[in-house]
Structures are given as structure tokens and as C-alpha cells.
Motif scaffolding. Sequence first.
Motif, short mmCIF file in Angstrom:
data_model
loop_
_atom_site.label_atom_id
_atom_site.label_comp_id
_atom_site.label_asym_id
_atom_site.label_seq_id
_atom_site.Cartn_x
_atom_site.Cartn_y
_atom_site.Cartn_z
N CYS A 281 0.85 -1.19 0.00
CA CYS A 281 0.00 0.00 0.00
C CYS A 281 0.89 1.24 0.00
N PRO A 282 0.70 2.16 -0.95
CA PRO A 282 1.55 3.36 -1.00
C PRO A 282 1.45 4.22 0.26
N LEU A 283 0.24 4.34 0.83
CA LEU A 283 0.10 5.14 2.05
C LEU A 283 0.89 4.51 3.19
N LEU A 284 0.81 3.20 3.32
CA LEU A 284 1.56 2.51 4.37
C LEU A 284 3.06 2.63 4.13
N ARG A 285 3.47 2.48 2.89
CA ARG A 285 4.90 2.54 2.57
C ARG A 285 5.49 3.91 2.88
N PHE A 286 4.79 4.98 2.50
CA PHE A 286 5.37 6.31 2.63
C PHE A 286 5.07 7.01 3.95
N THR A 287 4.00 6.60 4.64
CA THR A 287 3.66 7.29 5.88
C THR A 287 3.64 6.37 7.10
N GLY A 288 3.55 5.06 6.87
CA GLY A 288 3.44 4.13 7.97
C GLY A 288 2.02 4.04 8.54
N LEU A 289 1.06 4.68 7.86
CA LEU A 289 -0.33 4.68 8.32
C LEU A 289 -1.15 3.67 7.52
N TYR A 290 -2.10 3.05 8.20
CA TYR A 290 -2.99 2.10 7.53
C TYR A 290 -4.15 2.85 6.89
N CYS A 291 -4.43 2.55 5.63
CA CYS A 291 -5.59 3.11 4.94
C CYS A 291 -6.78 2.19 5.21
N PRO A 292 -7.99 2.55 4.77
CA PRO A 292 -9.13 1.67 5.03
C PRO A 292 -9.03 0.33 4.30
N GLY A 293 -8.21 0.26 3.26
CA GLY A 293 -8.07 -0.98 2.52
C GLY A 293 -6.93 -1.87 2.97
N CYS A 294 -6.05 -1.35 3.83
CA CYS A 294 -4.92 -2.16 4.28
C CYS A 294 -5.42 -3.43 4.98
N GLY A 295 -4.89 -4.55 4.58
CA GLY A 295 -5.31 -5.83 5.10
C GLY A 295 -6.44 -6.46 4.31
N GLY A 296 -6.92 -5.75 3.28
CA GLY A 296 -8.02 -6.26 2.48
C GLY A 296 -7.69 -7.54 1.73
N LEU A 297 -6.47 -7.63 1.18
CA LEU A 297 -6.08 -8.86 0.48
C LEU A 297 -5.94 -10.02 1.46
N ARG A 298 -5.37 -9.75 2.63
CA ARG A 298 -5.27 -10.80 3.64
C ARG A 298 -6.66 -11.23 4.10
N SER A 299 -7.56 -10.27 4.18
CA SER A 299 -8.94 -10.58 4.55
C SER A 299 -9.60 -11.45 3.48
N ALA A 300 -9.41 -11.09 2.22
CA ALA A 300 -9.98 -11.89 1.12
C ALA A 300 -9.37 -13.29 1.11
N HIS A 301 -8.08 -13.39 1.39
CA HIS A 301 -7.42 -14.70 1.45
C HIS A 301 -8.05 -15.55 2.56
N ALA A 302 -8.28 -14.95 3.71
CA ALA A 302 -8.89 -15.68 4.82
C ALA A 302 -10.32 -16.10 4.49
N VAL A 303 -11.09 -15.21 3.84
CA VAL A 303 -12.45 -15.57 3.44
C VAL A 303 -12.42 -16.71 2.44
#
Length: 129
Positions: free
Chosen positions: A35-57
Motif C-alpha cells: 500500500c503506498p500510504l503505508l509505505r510512505f507514511t506508515g499509516l494504515y488506509c481503510p483498505g490495508c489488510g483487504g487482500l489478507r482478509s480476502a485470502h482468509a475468506v
Amino acid sequence: MRRLATPVGVMALVIGAFGYVGAVDPNEPGHYPVCPLLRFTGLYCPGCGGLRSAHAVAHGDVAAALGSNALAVVGYGIFAVLWVAWMSHAARGRPMSITAKPVVWWGIGVLLLTFSVVRNLPFGSALAP
């Protein structure tokens, strides 16, 4: 049958995307971009973890999906309900229209912003991926 082609095609794409994410684990580095926001600011956006969530589902682990991104899981549920309504309308030959007042869109924006802020604060760490 022709009326059902579009909603069935959309579901086929969604199933294909979930199948791919289910097969290619986003928990292993190097498979997906960061995630570009996570990479450049260290902050989680609302979509961060979405792929891991989809993988778990995709693997039937709803608890892990909620832990990765609870808002995404809610979104999957909303999509499922809307898709069933779309199929129902298409089967009857009626077009489906979703109209929302501006207050709804503002509410969604406030929800996403609030989710983003809370998951980046110490007391909201349970919402962080």
C-alpha cells in the motif's frame, strides 16, 4: 438467460479474484504491491489488510478475515446482498438501480475516515491488520 449474463459475469470475476488471492498468499512478501500510504507514511488506509482478509475468506476463516480488515468483510457481505438483489431483478427482467442521497455517500466517507483514524491509534490497534 441473456438477462443474467452481466450479474453472472461479475460474480465469475469476483470468484476468480478471490480464487487467485486464495491461491497466492498475500501474507508472503513479494506477491502483491505494498500500500503506498503505508509505505510512505506508515499509516494504515481503510483498505490495508483487504487482500489478507480476502485470502482468509477464500479459506473459510472469517475470524482471521475480521482481524485483517473488518470493514472489508462487511463490504463482502454488502456486495453479496446487492448481487442477490441484482440477480433477482435480472431474472424478472427488471433493471436494478441503486440511488443514494448525498448524505449516504458522506456517511460512507466519514465511516472510512473514522475507520482509518481509529485503526492507526493505540486504542484501535485491534482494527489494524
